[in-house]
Design an enzyme around this catalytic site. Sequence first.
Site, PDB file in Angstrom:
ATOM      1  N   HIS A  20       0.876  -1.178   0.000  1.00 29.50           N
ATOM      2  CA  HIS A  20       0.000   0.000   0.000  1.00 29.50           C
ATOM      3  C   HIS A  20       0.915   1.230   0.000  1.00 29.50           C
ATOM      4  CE1 HIS A  20      -2.760   2.953   1.840  1.00 29.50           C
ATOM      5  NE2 HIS A  20      -3.748   2.156   1.485  1.00 29.50           N
ATOM      6  N   CYS A  22      -4.726   2.482  -3.818  1.00 35.80           N
ATOM      7  CA  CYS A  22      -3.509   2.971  -3.169  1.00 35.80           C
ATOM      8  C   CYS A  22      -2.354   2.005  -3.348  1.00 35.80           C
ATOM      9  CB  CYS A  22      -3.728   3.220  -1.674  1.00 35.80           C
ATOM     10  SG  CYS A  22      -4.951   4.461  -1.339  1.00 35.80           S
ATOM     11  N   LYS A  24     -10.274  -0.681  10.311  1.00 31.12           N
ATOM     12  CA  LYS A  24     -10.535  -1.862   9.482  1.00 31.12           C
ATOM     13  C   LYS A  24     -10.916  -3.065  10.341  1.00 31.12           C
ATOM     14  CE  LYS A  24      -7.143  -0.370   6.078  1.00 31.12           C
ATOM     15  NZ  LYS A  24      -7.802   0.092   4.850  1.00 31.12           N
ATOM     16  N   GLN A  48      -4.483  -5.362   6.940  1.00 36.72           N
ATOM     17  CA  GLN A  48      -5.516  -6.299   6.486  1.00 36.72           C
ATOM     18  C   GLN A  48      -5.415  -7.621   7.236  1.00 36.72           C
ATOM     19  OE1 GLN A  48      -7.885  -5.485   4.286  1.00 36.72           O
ATOM     20  NE2 GLN A  48      -7.042  -3.538   3.593  1.00 36.72           N
ATOM     21  N   ASP A  95       3.205  -4.783   7.700  1.00 32.70           N
ATOM     22  CA  ASP A  95       1.985  -3.996   7.631  1.00 32.70           C
ATOM     23  C   ASP A  95       0.825  -4.970   7.781  1.00 32.70           C
ATOM     24  OD1 ASP A  95      -0.239  -2.549   6.995  1.00 32.70           O
ATOM     25  OD2 ASP A  95       0.496  -1.804   5.060  1.00 32.70           O
TER      26      ASP A  95
HETATM   27  C1  LIG Z   1      -2.392  -2.873   3.523  1.00 33.22           C
HETATM   28  C2  LIG Z   1      -2.724  -1.497   4.031  1.00 33.22           C
HETATM   29  N1  LIG Z   1      -1.768  -0.747   4.606  1.00 33.22           N
HETATM   30  C3  LIG Z   1      -2.020   0.465   5.097  1.00 33.22           C
HETATM   31  C4  LIG Z   1      -3.266   1.033   5.012  1.00 33.22           C
HETATM   32  C5  LIG Z   1      -3.464   2.408   5.561  1.00 33.22           C
HETATM   33  O1  LIG Z   1      -4.347   2.439   6.627  1.00 33.22           O
HETATM   34  P1  LIG Z   1      -4.687   3.853   7.286  1.00 33.22           P
HETATM   35  O2  LIG Z   1      -5.196   4.709   6.175  1.00 33.22           O
HETATM   36  O3  LIG Z   1      -5.718   3.580   8.309  1.00 33.22           O
HETATM   37  O4  LIG Z   1      -3.423   4.372   7.840  1.00 33.22           O
HETATM   38  C6  LIG Z   1      -4.289   0.304   4.407  1.00 33.22           C
HETATM   39  C7  LIG Z   1      -5.641   0.877   4.279  1.00 33.22           C
HETATM   40  O5  LIG Z   1      -6.076   1.357   3.263  1.00 33.22           O
HETATM   41  C8  LIG Z   1      -4.013  -0.992   3.905  1.00 33.22           C
HETATM   42  O6  LIG Z   1      -4.966  -1.709   3.310  1.00 33.22           O
END
Ligand SMILES: Cc1ncc(COP(=O)(O)O)c(C=O)c1O
Lengths: 155, 420
Positions: free
Chosen positions: B136, B377, B239, B216, B213
């Site tokens: 992401h 993203c 999430k 998910q 990370d």
């Molecule tokens: C794999 C992953 N990493 C990071 C994020 C970022 O999460 P946040 O926007 O809550 O920081 C997301 C969410 O879109 C994600 O799916």
Amino acid sequence: MMDDLRELYQEVILDHGKHPRNFRHPDESNREAKGENPMCGDRFMVYLTVKDGLVEDVAFQGRGCAISTASASMMTELVRGKTAAEAERLFHAFHELCTQDEPDIPEGVDDETMEKLMVMSGVRQFPVRVKCATLAWHAMNAALHGEAAASSDQY
Amino acid sequence: MSDAILNQAYDVQRVREDFPVLSRSVHARKGKPGKPLVYLDSGASAQKPRQVIQAMTRFMEEDYSNIHRGVHFLSQTATDQFEAVRTKVARFLNAPSDRCIVFTRSSTEAINLVAASYGRTFLNEGDEVILSIMEHHANIVPWQLLQAEKKIVIKVVPCDEDGVLDMDAYKDLLSDRTKLVAITHCSNVLGTVTPAKAIAALAHERGVPVLFDGSQAVVHGRVDVQEIDADFYVFTAHKLYGPTGLGVLYGKYELLKRMPPYQGGGDMIESVSFEGTTFKAPPSRFEAGTPPITEVIGLGAAIDYVEALGREAIAAHEHDLLQYATQQLSQVDGLRIVGTAPGKGPILSFALEGIHPHDVGTIVDQYGVAVRVGRHCAEPLAERFGVGPTVRASFGLYNTREEADALVESLLAVKEFFGA
Ligand SMILES: Cc1ncc(COP(=O)(O)O)c(C=O)c1O
């Protein structure tokens, strides 16, 4: 609800979306600008051939959804042969139609052209799609003004 | 057989009653009834159960106050509840101590914290950070900022056609120059679950710390940071059926201890004077200013909620949905699923031949079906699969097979619309 969809995806739009007109890179063009929608990465290049204040040719290339492609295609047909001032007027008229419930249309746009512009006005019911509809128009307007790209926050 | 037993025990209709928003309809207009909401966008953000909403409301009505600073009754009460959630999060991740749990604003901020604090301190020109192609943007851009500042080098592990991480390539990328590995534990586009334990073990052979990370991954299965031997692990509350504005950074204590503050302010200092200021130990060192107190209470309730349902039971339910939806979608002509790794999470990204995802999204929305369209993203990944933007349906603990059917029906309507 489905009526809104039919209103947005009229036959003309589906047709232009599938078979875009003036989808090419002309040799002659002397102005070009990029339009990009950061949400989906859709991107068009719009090419203008402007001589003595007259837009002699308009063409575009790129990748987009049915709405943005159809809108770009119809834009090329409407703008070709217009003066730069008329083209800019059309841009403002189109922008009004796509964004305002009571559009403030500039003077001097004839009825036939208005009717063609109106085809896209169904997008008003779909605010997130307005950027798609206006993408190539913004790029055209940027090219008219000698700018290389339509800035993404003005859509 | 065991699946069937688990699924019988999992009463999804009862679960749905916990989520007030799921009973609403969308696009009702001029006296015409709308369409029931089919929410298939939990990967972007999950809906909230009444238990979370009520816990936050109750806290604000009864126990709210600033924390860590008052001698008065409410401040003490609020502090105790806030810190109890830290302990709960530690247990949720099987962290060795609640001192390893730092509250942040989001996953994004947690990764930025590591990049800014650990990265700036321990990485120098020419040092390498290994990421993967399926990150992401939240796990790409912070490292690029560091790259601009410290002239580090970013290496990218590719994946194969199914979306499986290329472990041979990863091994080849690891070298004496590698100073950090930062890889997703579950791709938000492909659903691929990466072999975290093996990734960490290989890095550790060279003494290289690893950040996962887990944004998910924590939602769809049990995560044990000690089992994986993660050095850093991040996730985001919204999430996980919790509130927005709150993320979690787990870090091994001996690493956190060596890291300088990320931001300066109240609550993170031992003493302040204009001659010099000393900082508290972690996790306080990294929690400058008033934290999202009510949101932390909400996360506590969200963790209670998923643990009461049972994380294995949720995973089994979601796995069933994924299999069913995959099967049904595969029968749609011209539909290509992107991401077919074995053991993947319940995330389905796909392209419909000749029809742009934006058009798909707009039309299925009119049928009440909420999906994400775009590049999610993760632009480098979209390029990798050569599909550009896609449609993504992501399933959560409250989704049903009927909703997968509704998605397929709406897609057939899209095709009819476009005469495809
Ligand atoms: C794999 C992953 N990493 C990071 C994020 C970022 O999460 P946040 O926007 O809550 O920081 C997301 C969410 O879109 C994600 O799916």
